[in-house]
Write a protein that holds these residues in place. Structure first.
Motif, PDB file in Angstrom:
ATOM      1  N   CYS A 191       0.845  -1.191   0.000  1.00 28.04           N
ATOM      2  CA  CYS A 191       0.000   0.000   0.000  1.00 28.04           C
ATOM      3  C   CYS A 191       0.883   1.244   0.000  1.00 28.04           C
ATOM      4  N   THR A 192       0.701   2.095  -0.995  1.00 25.70           N
ATOM      5  CA  THR A 192       1.477   3.326  -1.121  1.00 25.70           C
ATOM      6  C   THR A 192       0.525   4.502  -1.264  1.00 25.70           C
ATOM      7  N   PRO A 193       0.894   5.684  -0.745  1.00 32.36           N
ATOM      8  CA  PRO A 193      -0.003   6.854  -0.823  1.00 32.36           C
ATOM      9  C   PRO A 193      -0.325   7.218  -2.265  1.00 32.36           C
ATOM     10  N   LEU A 194      -1.552   7.643  -2.496  1.00 32.09           N
ATOM     11  CA  LEU A 194      -2.039   8.008  -3.822  1.00 32.09           C
ATOM     12  C   LEU A 194      -2.733   9.355  -3.744  1.00 32.09           C
ATOM     13  N   ASP A 195      -2.363  10.242  -4.648  1.00 31.55           N
ATOM     14  CA  ASP A 195      -3.004  11.551  -4.722  1.00 31.55           C
ATOM     15  C   ASP A 195      -4.434  11.355  -5.230  1.00 31.55           C
ATOM     16  N   PRO A 196      -5.451  11.763  -4.464  1.00 35.06           N
ATOM     17  CA  PRO A 196      -6.836  11.592  -4.942  1.00 35.06           C
ATOM     18  C   PRO A 196      -7.141  12.390  -6.200  1.00 35.06           C
ATOM     19  N   LEU A 197      -6.275  13.331  -6.559  1.00 37.46           N
ATOM     20  CA  LEU A 197      -6.497  14.096  -7.783  1.00 37.46           C
ATOM     21  C   LEU A 197      -6.569  13.182  -9.002  1.00 37.46           C
ATOM     22  N   PHE A 198      -5.775  12.093  -9.013  1.00 38.89           N
ATOM     23  CA  PHE A 198      -5.805  11.176 -10.158  1.00 38.89           C
ATOM     24  C   PHE A 198      -7.200  10.571 -10.338  1.00 38.89           C
ATOM     25  N   LEU A 199      -7.858  10.214  -9.248  1.00 40.50           N
ATOM     26  CA  LEU A 199      -9.185   9.612  -9.345  1.00 40.50           C
ATOM     27  C   LEU A 199     -10.248  10.637  -9.729  1.00 40.50           C
ATOM     28  N   LEU A 200     -10.005  11.909  -9.437  1.00 36.63           N
ATOM     29  CA  LEU A 200     -10.980  12.950  -9.742  1.00 36.63           C
ATOM     30  C   LEU A 200     -10.826  13.506 -11.155  1.00 36.63           C
ATOM     31  N   LEU A 201      -9.689  13.270 -11.808  1.00 36.34           N
ATOM     32  CA  LEU A 201      -9.442  13.871 -13.120  1.00 36.34           C
ATOM     33  C   LEU A 201     -10.485  13.491 -14.168  1.00 36.34           C
ATOM     34  N   PRO A 202     -10.874  12.217 -14.312  1.00 38.27           N
ATOM     35  CA  PRO A 202     -11.907  11.920 -15.332  1.00 38.27           C
ATOM     36  C   PRO A 202     -13.198  12.693 -15.107  1.00 38.27           C
ATOM     37  N   HIS A 203     -13.596  12.824 -13.841  1.00 38.75           N
ATOM     38  CA  HIS A 203     -14.821  13.567 -13.558  1.00 38.75           C
ATOM     39  C   HIS A 203     -14.633  15.054 -13.829  1.00 38.75           C
ATOM     40  N   LEU A 204     -13.483  15.617 -13.464  1.00 44.71           N
ATOM     41  CA  LEU A 204     -13.248  17.044 -13.678  1.00 44.71           C
ATOM     42  C   LEU A 204     -13.174  17.373 -15.161  1.00 44.71           C
ATOM     43  N   LEU A 205     -12.542  16.505 -15.944  1.00 40.79           N
ATOM     44  CA  LEU A 205     -12.452  16.750 -17.379  1.00 40.79           C
ATOM     45  C   LEU A 205     -13.816  16.640 -18.058  1.00 40.79           C
ATOM     46  N   ALA A 206     -14.620  15.677 -17.607  1.00 33.50           N
ATOM     47  CA  ALA A 206     -15.945  15.509 -18.211  1.00 33.50           C
ATOM     48  C   ALA A 206     -16.895  16.636 -17.818  1.00 33.50           C
ATOM     49  N   ALA A 207     -16.712  17.191 -16.609  1.00 32.44           N
ATOM     50  CA  ALA A 207     -17.623  18.242 -16.126  1.00 32.44           C
ATOM     51  C   ALA A 207     -17.097  19.641 -16.394  1.00 32.44           C
ATOM     52  N   ALA A 208     -15.985  19.758 -17.133  1.00 33.69           N
ATOM     53  CA  ALA A 208     -15.412  21.080 -17.396  1.00 33.69           C
ATOM     54  C   ALA A 208     -16.374  21.915 -18.237  1.00 33.69           C
ATOM     55  N   SER A 209     -16.549  23.163 -17.836  1.00 32.57           N
ATOM     56  CA  SER A 209     -17.445  24.070 -18.558  1.00 32.57           C
ATOM     57  C   SER A 209     -16.936  25.492 -18.384  1.00 32.57           C
ATOM     58  N   ARG A 210     -17.656  26.408 -18.988  1.00 28.87           N
ATOM     59  CA  ARG A 210     -17.276  27.811 -18.884  1.00 28.87           C
ATOM     60  C   ARG A 210     -17.701  28.430 -17.561  1.00 28.87           C
ATOM     61  N   HIS A 211     -18.597  27.777 -16.851  1.00 31.69           N
ATOM     62  CA  HIS A 211     -19.172  28.354 -15.645  1.00 31.69           C
ATOM     63  C   HIS A 211     -18.353  27.940 -14.425  1.00 31.69           C
ATOM     64  N   PHE A 212     -18.338  28.843 -13.447  1.00 31.45           N
ATOM     65  CA  PHE A 212     -17.737  28.554 -12.161  1.00 31.45           C
ATOM     66  C   PHE A 212     -18.795  27.926 -11.256  1.00 31.45           C
ATOM     67  N   LEU A 213     -18.438  26.822 -10.608  1.00 33.95           N
ATOM     68  CA  LEU A 213     -19.378  26.089  -9.764  1.00 33.95           C
ATOM     69  C   LEU A 213     -18.799  25.922  -8.370  1.00 33.95           C
ATOM     70  N   PRO A 214     -19.657  25.888  -7.334  1.00 33.35           N
ATOM     71  CA  PRO A 214     -19.170  25.579  -5.992  1.00 33.35           C
ATOM     72  C   PRO A 214     -18.656  24.145  -5.934  1.00 33.35           C
ATOM     73  N   LEU A 215     -17.810  23.877  -4.970  1.00 31.93           N
ATOM     74  CA  LEU A 215     -17.234  22.539  -4.853  1.00 31.93           C
ATOM     75  C   LEU A 215     -18.301  21.485  -4.607  1.00 31.93           C
ATOM     76  N   ASP A 216     -19.338  21.844  -3.855  1.00 28.15           N
ATOM     77  CA  ASP A 216     -20.407  20.869  -3.604  1.00 28.15           C
ATOM     78  C   ASP A 216     -21.102  20.472  -4.897  1.00 28.15           C
ATOM     79  N   ASP A 217     -21.318  21.439  -5.801  1.00 24.63           N
ATOM     80  CA  ASP A 217     -21.952  21.120  -7.077  1.00 24.63           C
ATOM     81  C   ASP A 217     -21.033  20.264  -7.964  1.00 24.63           C
TER      82      ASP A 217
END
Length: 389
Positions: free
Chosen positions: A111-137
């Protein structure tokens, strides 16, 4: 002789029926190991989106689980026994371990530490838009998405250590704008590539583990023994002034700038399996803009040509063979003549009949050869024949 380290592989998520009857396994946890607050969760792999198992530490965050398994042909097992203090304090037979257990599964899970950013990248790239959204959204679609994924264990309760870590990693790759009571976030490709480039540069600066450094850096960049010429020297430039060139030799090895560029290329190949398929080409172009890979490309191409020329020269050089000369053309003619004679010998043996082959294997020890009957007679025997005539 030391046993060879088995290859490591990611741990896919097993079906529920297999997970219900899982046997105990051996894990190596990062220090300090915590007896509580650990859980194995299923999350999508960042590159393939396949369900993959990760270790979740409530205080330290996510950890990647790598399985080191030996081949089935090499049967191995584990003998797990409690520590001496636990044996003295625990009652006989208490717990699943008891006085000791033999584990038939020989795999080791690292078990080695993993940056959670890697797991969030597919979602962030798919949800990328021109609008600014709160983190909860931005995070709510992960919690509402169907599937066997445990995003809720990572993000709940709100304000926990792992939830704060996820929010901090999203903020690092997003542009932010104040919108009254809340802050809006939007994915920034320039910030994202900058964060990933820093990871590659950190790997290149620290270097690889010793075994990987020897295999993929020193041996890959080493000059071939007996090379008559050397790859081009590297030249470093600082504010309009060029420093002295440094030529690689068998003793010093490749120059440090070439080694750094090669490590940077390796770091990109190590990071690529954790990225969505669209990101590695963009990251490679970003790193090329920061560090020009042309010197490394020229070095590797010249090194490949040297190895090819040296291999060709050694294949036709008979100067060290017994009775061989130093002339390369003469050695080449001798080699062709030997190959022709060998081909003729193979054809002659192929055309021999089976009876002749059996006769050749007969035992002729003590028998006179056929040529002895056709030898010239001696002088005494010839005189005796004349007197008798």
């Amino acid at each position: 002789m030391a046993a060879r380290t088995p290859p490591a592989e990611a741990v896919p998520s097993p079906p529920p029926s297999a997970a219900a009857h899982a046997e105990p396994r051996v894990f190596i946890l990062p220090a300090p190991a915590r007896p509580s607050g650990l859980a194995v969760v299923t999350l999508p792999h960042p590159a393939t989106q396949a369900p993959t198992r990760y270790l979740l530490d409530a205080a330290a965050g996510l950890h990647e689980i790598r399985k080191l398994a030996y081949p089935v042909a090499a049967p191995r097992s584990w003998l797990a026994v409690p520590a001496v203090q636990q044996q003295q304090q625990a009652a006989p037979g208490a717990g699943w371990l008891g006085a000791g257990q033999a584990l038939p599964a020989s795999a080791l899970y690292l078990c080695t530490p993993l940056d959670p950013l890697f797991l969030l990248l597919p979602h962030l790239l798919a949800a990328a838009s021109r609008h600014f959204l709160p983190l909860d959204d931005i995070l709510d679609p992960l919690l509402a998405a169907p599937g066997p994924f445990h995003w809720r264990k990572l993000l709940h309760p709100p304000g926990c250590a792992t939830d704060m870590l996820v929010r901090a990693r999203i903020s690092a790759v997003c542009d932010a704008v104040d919108a009254g009571a809340e802050t809006g976030y939007r994915l920034s490709h320039s910030k994202l590539l900058g964060v990933l480039a820093k990871k590659c540069l950190r790997i290149a600066a620290r270097g690889l583990p010793r075994s990987a450094e020897d295999e993929f850096v020193r041996r890959a960049l080493a000059l071939p023994i007996g090379a008559g010429t050397r790859p081009p020297a590297s030249t470093t430039q600082t504010e309009g002034e060029e420093t002295a060139t440094q030529e690689p030799t068998a003793a010093t090895g490749p120059p440090p700038p070439i080694v750094h560029l090669h490590r940077l290329s390796l770091s990109l190949s190590l990071l690529a399996p954790y990225l969505p398929p669209a990101l590695p080409p963009l990251l490679e172009a970003h790193l090329a803009a920061l560090h020009d890979p042309a010197p490394l490309t020229a070095y590797l191409s010249t090194l490949s040509a040297l190895k090819s020329d040296l291999s060709f020269t050694r294949a036709g050089d008979y100067s060290l063979a017994p009775g061989g000369g130093g002339d390369l053309a003469e050695g080449s003619r001798r080699r062709k003549r030997a190959e022709a004679e060998g081909d003729e010998e193979k054809k002659r043996k192929k055309n021999v009949s089976g009876a002749v082959r059996k006769l050749a294997k007969a035992d002729t020890k003590g028998m006179m050869k056929m040529t002895s009957f056709f030898k010239k007679q001696g002088a005494a025997a010839a005189g005796a024949m004349r007197q008798s005539g």
